[in-house]
Design a protein around this motif. Structure first.
Motif, short mmCIF file in Angstrom:
data_model
loop_
_atom_site.label_atom_id
_atom_site.label_comp_id
_atom_site.label_asym_id
_atom_site.label_seq_id
_atom_site.Cartn_x
_atom_site.Cartn_y
_atom_site.Cartn_z
N ASP A 81 -8.70 -4.91 -6.36
CA ASP A 81 -10.14 -4.95 -6.11
C ASP A 81 -10.77 -6.18 -6.74
O ASP A 81 -11.70 -6.77 -6.19
N SER A 94 -0.11 2.63 -10.12
CA SER A 94 -0.89 2.47 -8.89
C SER A 94 -2.36 2.18 -9.20
O SER A 94 -2.98 1.31 -8.59
N ALA A 134 0.84 -1.20 0.00
CA ALA A 134 0.00 0.00 0.00
C ALA A 134 0.88 1.25 0.00
O ALA A 134 0.59 2.22 -0.70
N ARG A 167 -4.29 1.90 1.01
CA ARG A 167 -3.86 2.78 -0.07
C ARG A 167 -4.77 4.01 -0.13
O ARG A 167 -4.28 5.15 -0.24
N SER A 179 -6.06 -2.39 -0.36
CA SER A 179 -7.03 -1.50 -0.97
C SER A 179 -7.42 -0.37 -0.01
O SER A 179 -7.38 0.81 -0.39
N SER A 206 -4.23 -1.27 -8.31
CA SER A 206 -5.32 -1.26 -7.34
C SER A 206 -6.62 -1.79 -7.95
O SER A 206 -7.44 -2.38 -7.27
N SER A 247 0.87 4.05 -2.97
CA SER A 247 0.38 5.42 -2.75
C SER A 247 1.51 6.44 -2.79
O SER A 247 1.31 7.57 -3.22
#
Lengths: 341, 328
Positions: B130, B122, B110, B199, B196, B126, B114
């Motif tokens: 998900d 990124s 994370a 981040r 998730s 991400s 970020s």
């Protein structure tokens, strides 16, 4: 006492569905229970519906325990179970319940031993000892004496059993209870028991998968599952002292051997049945029918279906690798249909 | 009619009360208030009904075993002896193993996503994470059976035994299935939640915080580790406890790889059993009333465990907030 609210809601919904069906001159029967005979049941219900378009039977394979509970709660018109209901369960029931054997099932020992590819012979003492944890090595004399010429390793035995409650476990533990007093007193028989040793796999596929992956392991799976998936399995010694490989004929032979002493209510265990060709780890599976059915349309439909299942229906068994009921059992059952009123 | 309300109707012209209400309705305030109130009351209602129903239907088992239910190790349907100790142990151990693996992994990735990775990378990663979070658990179970279990038996297990075999944690026979394998599969399942949520939390830290740290002469890593991460601490912990909740209640994937043998063993190689697994395995075929009641009481115990752990999490978050970090 359990989940009464859910039952009320579900039965209301089912009631509405039944009402809608009745308006079209239809008979809708709801049934629930055992998962083991589900393939043959759904085939039967489908074929029967084609021949009798006005009768529709819905079967939910939610497990024997669920089938018994829903029948007693009145949510379904009839149930199905892999183990016969106990005396206590029948006594606790608000209405009389009749057992009708439908098809036969059997369990087979499947194993994976490094360097051994042939079919092994198992005495009932060997199987009981392995599953009790008193026989721990593959070269134990109890195993080697039944398998002359096979070079068994001195490796530790890894026992694999079912983790989910199931009729398969009921048959296996019923057999072990007859094979060993220790097993009977310490573990007993049931759809799920307190296993003395071993790893649990979920479903036949879970047990078969673990056996395949774990060196020097042994587990038990349903004959139907082993046959359909080409899983190799061993022979088991029967009451006559012969080592028998499970197949449709030897399973039917076990039922025929037990048919002579068949009790009137059909609640009989046929593990370790007499007869030279009988496979010892076999069992009936049953439909549970209320002795009194109020709705005449439903009653006639159920009685007609039972008759059809025992005559026409049995023809479909072998195509799905279920053993047929022996003739004497069918004759007794046909007579028993008149008990449904 | 009481005196007070009469006074009000006299003071306020009759129509204006209604008009004011209609105005507020037009503005949406009243409706929004009502709808959100009903929604949140619904949550409370569902939770309390759940507890009530579990409490009620576990009556037989609660009265028969009492507090001994928590300490008894035997689970035997044939002899009507039921105890939850082995299942509680299995649930806690597998969840702990999962967090030990997933938290450092999740947090590190994370931070990378970020703070250090270019924005396009990124976003792509991400999105994939998900997707991972939405994969059904039975798929993870299959992954466990076909990849993690053989790997554990042939490679990972023997290696661990060689290096750490002197500790009781890695002693005893290694079947491939067991606490450690279940923990690893759980870690794979919960890591997307940690990444998730963490981040998002890290991205929401104001730019000024970073700029201020950099202006003070901090390196990029110092700014990240000493300013940004502490600022986001509460949110990161939230993600960890979301992961824990998922791990505690996971059923299918764990059942497939844990070995399903109710026992308490110090070795992580040993097969075990969790509460969710035993309920899933035995509920359908449970025929006796006491048996069923004991299974439902297990559900109640799992609910209690989640409740207590969540409570502890809240306390932990409060304590760390007081100790500094994110300003109120």
């Amino acid at each position: 006492m359990n989940m009464k609210k859910t039952f009320v809601v579900v039965s209301l919904l089912l009631g509405m569905a039944a009402l809608a069906a009745a308006q079209g001159g239809q008979v809708l029967l709801n049934a629930a229970g055992a998962t083991f005979p589900y393939p043959i049941y759904s085939k039967w219900f489908d074929v029967y519906h084609t021949a009798h378009p006005n009768v529709q039977i819905n079967y939910q394979s939610i497990g024997s325990g669920g089938g018994i509970r829903q029948l007693q709660a009145g949510t379904v018109d009839f149930g199905a179970s892999d183990g016969p209901m106990s005396d206590e369960q029948l006594a606790a029931s608000k209405f009389k319940i009749l057992h009708f054997p439908t098809v036969l099932g059997a369990d087979v020992p499947s194993y994976n031993i490094s360097g051994v590819s042939g079919e092994l012979n198992f005495t009932e003492k060997a199987l009981a000892g392995i599953f009790l944890g008193t026989i721990t090595k593959w070269n134990d004399p109890e195993i080697t004496k039944a398998n002359p010429g096979v070079n068994l390793p001195s490796a530790d035995i890894v026992v694999i059993h079912r983790s989910d409650g199931s009729g398969t476990t009921y048959i296996w533990t019923d057999f072990l209870s007859k094979a060993s007093d220790d097993w009977k007193n310490k573990v007993g028989k049931g759809t799920s028991v307190n296993w003395p040793v071993g790893l649990g796999g979920k479903g036949n596929e879970g047990v078969a998968g673990l056996v395949k992956q774990t060196p020097n392991s042994i587990g038990y799976v349903e004959l139907v599952y082993a046959a359909q998936n080409g899983i190799a399995f061993g022979k088991v010694q029967n009451a006559a002292g012969k080592f028998i490989k499970a197949d449709l004929a030897s399973v039917t032979a076990a039922a025929a051997g037990a048919a002579k002493d068949m009790p009137a209510d059909f609640r009989v265990s046929i593990t370790n049945a007499p007869g030279a060709t009988a496979y010892p780890v076999s069992s009936f599976t049953w439909l549970l029918i209320p002795a009194q059915i109020q709705d005449p349309a439903k009653r006639d439909a159920i009685k007609d279906f039972l008759k059809w299942m025992l005559t026409e229906g049995q023809k479909y068994n072998e195509g799905l690798t279920y053993a047929q009921l022996p003739k004497p059992v069918i004759e007794k059952e046909l007579k028993a249909i008149s008990l449904v009123q | 009619m009481s005196a007070a309300s009469t006074t009000i109707t006299h003071e306020v012209p009759p129509k204006s009360g209604l008009r004011a209400f209609v105005d507020r309705l037009r503005g949406g305030d009243e409706i929004a208030h009502l709808i959100t109130l009903i929604a949140s009351a619904g949550i409370i209602l569902i939770t309390s009904l759940l507890v009530l129903e579990l409490w009620r239907t576990s009556y037989l088992s609660r009265t028969k075993f009492g507090w001994m239910f928590f300490w008894t190790k035997v689970w035997d349907a044939n002899f009507d002896k039921f105890g939850a100790a082995t299942f509680i142990y299995g649930t806690l151990v597998t969840s702990a193993v999962a967090l030990v693996i997933a938290v450092p992994l999740g947090l590190a990735s994370a931070i990378f996503l970020s703070e250090l990775a270019p924005r396009w990378l990124s976003d792509i990663v991400s999105f994939l994470i998900d997707l991972l979070a939405a994969v059904p658990s039975v798929i993870y179970g299959l992954l466990g059976i076909f990849i993690v279990v053989p790997l554990m038996r042939t490679t990972l297990g023997p290696a661990l035994k060689k290096v750490l075999g002197f500790t009781p944690l890695f002693a005893g026979p290694n079947y491939g299935v067991g606490f450690l394998t279940a923990g690893i599969v759980l870690a794979i399942m919960v890591v997307p939640f940690i990444i998730s949520v963490s981040r998002e939390v890290l991205l929401s830290v104001p730019r000024e915080q970073r700029e201020a740290a950099l202006a003070m002469g901090a390196t990029r890593w110092e700014a990240t580790w000493q300013v940004v991460v502490p600022w986001a601490r509460t949110g990161i912990m939230g993600s960890v406890f979301l992961a824990l909740a998922r791990a505690l209640g996971e059923t299918m994937a764990v059942t497939m790889v844990i070995g399903n043998n109710p026992q308490i063993s110090a070795s992580l190689f040993a097969p075990g059993y969790t509460i969710a697994s035993v309920i899933a395995n035995e509920f359908t075929e449970a025929t006796g009333d006491l048996y069923l009641s004991a299974l439902i009481e297990l559900g109640l115990v799992l609910f209690l465990m989640t409740f207590i752990l969540n409570g502890l999490a809240r306390i932990l978050i409060l304590a760390t907030e007081r100790g500094g970090g994110r300003p109120a």
